[in-house]
Design a protein around this motif. Structure first.
Motif, PDB file in Angstrom:
ATOM      1  N   LEU A 167      81.482  -0.919  34.221  1.00 60.37           N
ATOM      2  CA  LEU A 167      82.789  -0.606  33.645  1.00 60.37           C
ATOM      3  C   LEU A 167      83.859  -0.559  34.727  1.00 60.37           C
ATOM      4  CD1 LEU A 167      81.810   2.201  31.080  1.00 60.37           C
ATOM      5  CD2 LEU A 167      82.564  -0.129  30.559  1.00 60.37           C
ATOM      6  N   ALA A 168      83.488  -0.054  35.916  1.00 61.96           N
ATOM      7  CA  ALA A 168      84.435  -0.033  37.029  1.00 61.96           C
ATOM      8  C   ALA A 168      84.858  -1.450  37.403  1.00 61.96           C
ATOM      9  CB  ALA A 168      83.817   0.671  38.234  1.00 61.96           C
ATOM     10  N   VAL A 169      83.909  -2.351  37.457  1.00 59.59           N
ATOM     11  CA  VAL A 169      84.210  -3.749  37.787  1.00 59.59           C
ATOM     12  C   VAL A 169      85.095  -4.378  36.697  1.00 59.59           C
ATOM     13  CG1 VAL A 169      83.229  -6.048  38.136  1.00 59.59           C
ATOM     14  CG2 VAL A 169      82.129  -4.038  39.179  1.00 59.59           C
ATOM     15  N   MET A 170      84.765  -4.087  35.435  1.00 66.21           N
ATOM     16  CA  MET A 170      85.540  -4.657  34.316  1.00 66.21           C
ATOM     17  C   MET A 170      86.983  -4.192  34.358  1.00 66.21           C
ATOM     18  SD  MET A 170      82.755  -4.376  31.205  1.00 66.21           S
ATOM     19  CE  MET A 170      83.997  -4.781  29.962  1.00 66.21           C
ATOM     20  N   TRP A 181      92.892   0.997  39.523  1.00 62.41           N
ATOM     21  CA  TRP A 181      92.105   1.100  40.751  1.00 62.41           C
ATOM     22  C   TRP A 181      91.539   2.507  40.934  1.00 62.41           C
ATOM     23  CZ3 TRP A 181      90.200  -2.391  44.083  1.00 62.41           C
ATOM     24  CH2 TRP A 181      90.691  -3.698  43.996  1.00 62.41           C
ATOM     25  N   VAL A 182      92.344   3.510  40.625  1.00 66.46           N
ATOM     26  CA  VAL A 182      91.857   4.887  40.738  1.00 66.46           C
ATOM     27  C   VAL A 182      90.730   5.137  39.738  1.00 66.46           C
ATOM     28  CG1 VAL A 182      92.480   7.316  40.444  1.00 66.46           C
ATOM     29  CG2 VAL A 182      94.046   5.767  41.609  1.00 66.46           C
ATOM     30  N   ALA A 183      90.925   4.685  38.501  1.00 65.14           N
ATOM     31  CA  ALA A 183      89.900   4.877  37.470  1.00 65.14           C
ATOM     32  C   ALA A 183      88.615   4.140  37.846  1.00 65.14           C
ATOM     33  CB  ALA A 183      90.417   4.383  36.121  1.00 65.14           C
ATOM     34  N   ALA A 184      88.751   2.913  38.334  1.00 69.58           N
ATOM     35  CA  ALA A 184      87.568   2.138  38.729  1.00 69.58           C
ATOM     36  C   ALA A 184      86.826   2.827  39.864  1.00 69.58           C
ATOM     37  CB  ALA A 184      87.981   0.727  39.142  1.00 69.58           C
ATOM     38  N   GLY A 185      87.571   3.368  40.809  1.00 69.40           N
ATOM     39  CA  GLY A 185      86.934   4.077  41.912  1.00 69.40           C
ATOM     40  C   GLY A 185      86.175   5.308  41.440  1.00 69.40           C
ATOM     41  N   TYR A 186      86.767   6.027  40.509  1.00 70.01           N
ATOM     42  CA  TYR A 186      86.106   7.234  39.994  1.00 70.01           C
ATOM     43  C   TYR A 186      84.837   6.889  39.214  1.00 70.01           C
ATOM     44  CZ  TYR A 186      85.409  11.719  37.700  1.00 70.01           C
ATOM     45  OH  TYR A 186      84.865  12.892  37.255  1.00 70.01           O
ATOM     46  N   LEU A 187      84.916   5.868  38.366  1.00 67.77           N
ATOM     47  CA  LEU A 187      83.730   5.458  37.607  1.00 67.77           C
ATOM     48  C   LEU A 187      82.640   4.951  38.540  1.00 67.77           C
ATOM     49  CD1 LEU A 187      85.301   3.578  34.545  1.00 67.77           C
ATOM     50  CD2 LEU A 187      84.394   5.911  34.628  1.00 67.77           C
ATOM     51  N   ALA A 188      83.043   4.212  39.579  1.00 68.99           N
ATOM     52  CA  ALA A 188      82.056   3.709  40.539  1.00 68.99           C
ATOM     53  C   ALA A 188      81.383   4.870  41.265  1.00 68.99           C
ATOM     54  CB  ALA A 188      82.728   2.767  41.542  1.00 68.99           C
ATOM     55  N   TRP A 189      82.144   5.898  41.586  1.00 71.66           N
ATOM     56  CA  TRP A 189      81.587   7.074  42.267  1.00 71.66           C
ATOM     57  C   TRP A 189      80.589   7.796  41.372  1.00 71.66           C
ATOM     58  CZ3 TRP A 189      82.418  12.416  41.197  1.00 71.66           C
ATOM     59  CH2 TRP A 189      81.900  13.277  42.175  1.00 71.66           C
ATOM     60  N   LEU A 190      80.945   7.957  40.080  1.00 65.64           N
ATOM     61  CA  LEU A 190      80.016   8.588  39.141  1.00 65.64           C
ATOM     62  C   LEU A 190      78.736   7.762  39.009  1.00 65.64           C
ATOM     63  CD1 LEU A 190      82.428   9.700  36.267  1.00 65.64           C
ATOM     64  CD2 LEU A 190      81.258  11.184  37.908  1.00 65.64           C
ATOM     65  N   GLY A 191      78.897   6.434  38.892  1.00 57.43           N
ATOM     66  CA  GLY A 191      77.727   5.580  38.782  1.00 57.43           C
ATOM     67  C   GLY A 191      76.856   5.646  40.016  1.00 57.43           C
ATOM     68  N   TYR A 192      77.476   5.654  41.187  1.00 54.70           N
ATOM     69  CA  TYR A 192      76.735   5.754  42.449  1.00 54.70           C
ATOM     70  C   TYR A 192      75.927   7.049  42.501  1.00 54.70           C
ATOM     71  CZ  TYR A 192      76.076   6.909  47.392  1.00 54.70           C
ATOM     72  OH  TYR A 192      75.537   7.301  48.587  1.00 54.70           O
ATOM     73  N   PRO A 215      81.665   2.432  22.537  1.00 56.55           N
ATOM     74  CA  PRO A 215      81.152   2.639  23.899  1.00 56.55           C
ATOM     75  C   PRO A 215      82.275   2.670  24.928  1.00 56.55           C
ATOM     76  CG  PRO A 215      79.874   0.971  22.736  1.00 56.55           C
ATOM     77  CD  PRO A 215      81.085   1.254  21.890  1.00 56.55           C
ATOM     78  N   GLY A 216      82.242   3.661  25.784  1.00 56.27           N
ATOM     79  CA  GLY A 216      83.256   3.794  26.816  1.00 56.27           C
ATOM     80  C   GLY A 216      82.856   4.856  27.822  1.00 56.27           C
ATOM     81  N   PRO A 217      83.627   5.018  28.894  1.00 55.08           N
ATOM     82  CA  PRO A 217      83.272   5.982  29.939  1.00 55.08           C
ATOM     83  C   PRO A 217      83.109   7.408  29.436  1.00 55.08           C
ATOM     84  CG  PRO A 217      84.996   4.505  30.708  1.00 55.08           C
ATOM     85  CD  PRO A 217      84.819   4.231  29.250  1.00 55.08           C
ATOM     86  N   ASP A 218      84.031   7.870  28.566  1.00 54.02           N
ATOM     87  CA  ASP A 218      83.947   9.250  28.068  1.00 54.02           C
ATOM     88  C   ASP A 218      82.641   9.500  27.333  1.00 54.02           C
ATOM     89  OD1 ASP A 218      86.425   9.899  29.089  1.00 54.02           O
ATOM     90  OD2 ASP A 218      87.499   9.486  27.229  1.00 54.02           O
ATOM     91  N   MET A 219      82.329   8.619  26.390  1.00 54.16           N
ATOM     92  CA  MET A 219      81.120   8.795  25.584  1.00 54.16           C
ATOM     93  C   MET A 219      79.864   8.681  26.446  1.00 54.16           C
ATOM     94  SD  MET A 219      79.699   9.508  22.791  1.00 54.16           S
ATOM     95  CE  MET A 219      81.209   9.588  21.819  1.00 54.16           C
ATOM     96  N   LEU A 220      79.874   7.754  27.373  1.00 46.29           N
ATOM     97  CA  LEU A 220      78.718   7.548  28.245  1.00 46.29           C
ATOM     98  C   LEU A 220      78.460   8.780  29.109  1.00 46.29           C
ATOM     99  CD1 LEU A 220      76.656   5.361  29.154  1.00 46.29           C
ATOM    100  CD2 LEU A 220      78.269   4.761  30.946  1.00 46.29           C
ATOM    101  N   PHE A 243      72.654   4.418  32.908  1.00 46.98           N
ATOM    102  CA  PHE A 243      74.024   4.908  32.780  1.00 46.98           C
ATOM    103  C   PHE A 243      74.814   4.638  34.061  1.00 46.98           C
ATOM    104  CE2 PHE A 243      73.491   8.368  29.273  1.00 46.98           C
ATOM    105  CZ  PHE A 243      73.197   7.357  28.372  1.00 46.98           C
ATOM    106  N   GLY A 244      74.161   4.844  35.215  1.00 50.51           N
ATOM    107  CA  GLY A 244      74.834   4.594  36.483  1.00 50.51           C
ATOM    108  C   GLY A 244      75.240   3.143  36.636  1.00 50.51           C
ATOM    109  N   LEU A 245      74.340   2.240  36.264  1.00 50.39           N
ATOM    110  CA  LEU A 245      74.648   0.809  36.364  1.00 50.39           C
ATOM    111  C   LEU A 245      75.760   0.417  35.393  1.00 50.39           C
ATOM    112  CD1 LEU A 245      71.021  -0.622  36.680  1.00 50.39           C
ATOM    113  CD2 LEU A 245      72.759  -0.462  38.485  1.00 50.39           C
ATOM    114  N   VAL A 246      75.749   1.003  34.192  1.00 50.07           N
ATOM    115  CA  VAL A 246      76.800   0.696  33.218  1.00 50.07           C
ATOM    116  C   VAL A 246      78.157   1.188  33.721  1.00 50.07           C
ATOM    117  CG1 VAL A 246      77.656   1.181  30.897  1.00 50.07           C
ATOM    118  CG2 VAL A 246      75.251   0.629  31.236  1.00 50.07           C
ATOM    119  N   LEU A 247      78.189   2.392  34.306  1.00 50.15           N
ATOM    120  CA  LEU A 247      79.449   2.903  34.855  1.00 50.15           C
ATOM    121  C   LEU A 247      79.980   2.001  35.968  1.00 50.15           C
ATOM    122  CD1 LEU A 247      78.846   6.758  34.955  1.00 50.15           C
ATOM    123  CD2 LEU A 247      80.504   5.521  33.550  1.00 50.15           C
ATOM    124  N   LEU A 248      79.077   1.501  36.816  1.00 50.08           N
ATOM    125  CA  LEU A 248      79.500   0.555  37.853  1.00 50.08           C
ATOM    126  C   LEU A 248      80.057  -0.720  37.198  1.00 50.08           C
ATOM    127  CD1 LEU A 248      76.653   0.832  40.536  1.00 50.08           C
ATOM    128  CD2 LEU A 248      79.014   1.694  40.686  1.00 50.08           C
TER     129      LEU A 248
END
Length: 207
Positions: free
Chosen positions: A200-203, A78-89, A21-26, A193-198
């Motif tokens: 992952l961003a926090v993690m 930080w950049v990756a977390a921001g991008y994942l958070a944006w996708l989740g949002y 499990p990871g951002p790419d697969m999700l 999926f959106g909540l999981v991406l958020l």
């Protein structure tokens, strides 16, 4: 161990990491379910394009520098977390629009092929853990006396296997029973999926 068996073992280790499990697969799973095989395969191309650069860095030894330069590593996190958070949002907003507007979920505007490629590329490219993982996997297979073509073979396996398995996964998700299940539960899967991406961003930020 013979060269063919070593290459096969290398491919097997990569496959295990690829389907963890990871951002790419999700992101790929959600895109293939929502927007179909074409966009899923296009996103697989985007992910594999990012992977080609990560593989080159890992095999070339730059992953060690990347891991030791704290400001570069932290900046990428930080950049990756921001991008994942944006996708989740965006996924959560999509769920909100469906639930509170009464729009049919299968009529929501699909992701374009260009957007799918870019999303896949950025999701992989901005994840600092990819190059570190690849460096750890590649290191044992680079040890010892190797022919000059050996690093190129490892690079080709990483990119080809990544593209092939992700594209196949996108196609498997088009099975009728899976698609019908997604049509029924699509909004809630998207919310999940959106909540999981958020998450992952926090993690990425707390580790």
């Amino acid at each position: 161990m013979s060269i063919p068996l070593e290459l096969l073992a290398f491919a097997g280790v990569l496959a295990l990491g690829q389907f963890s499990p990871g951002p790419d697969m999700l992101l790929l799973t959600r895109t293939a379910l929502r927007d179909g095989a074409r966009n899923g395969v296009v996103m697989a191309w985007g992910i594999a394009t990012g992977l080609s650069l990560h593989a080159a860095l890992a095999i070339g030894g730059m992953a060690v520098v990347f891991e030791r330069v704290a400001w570069l590593r932290d900046g990428m996190r930080w950049v990756a977390a921001g991008y994942l958070a944006w996708l989740g949002y965006r996924m959560i907003v999509e769920w909100f629009v469906h639930v509170y507007s009464g729009a049919r979920y299968d009529e929501l505007k699909p992701t374009t092929s260009k957007s799918a490629f870019v999303q896949g590329l950025l999701c992989n490219l901005l994840n600092p853990k990819v190059v570190v993982f690849l460096a750890a996997v590649v290191a044992p297979f680079l040890a010892g006396d190797r022919p000059a073509w050996w690093p190129w073979a490892l690079w080709a396996i990483i990119v080809f296997e990544g593209l092939t398995l992700w594209a196949l996964w996108a196609l498997v998700l088009q099975i009728k029973s899976i698609r019908e299940g997604y049509r029924r539960a699509g909004p809630w899967i998207t919310l999940g999926f959106g909540l999981v991406l958020l998450g992952l961003a926090v993690m990425l930020l707390v580790r």
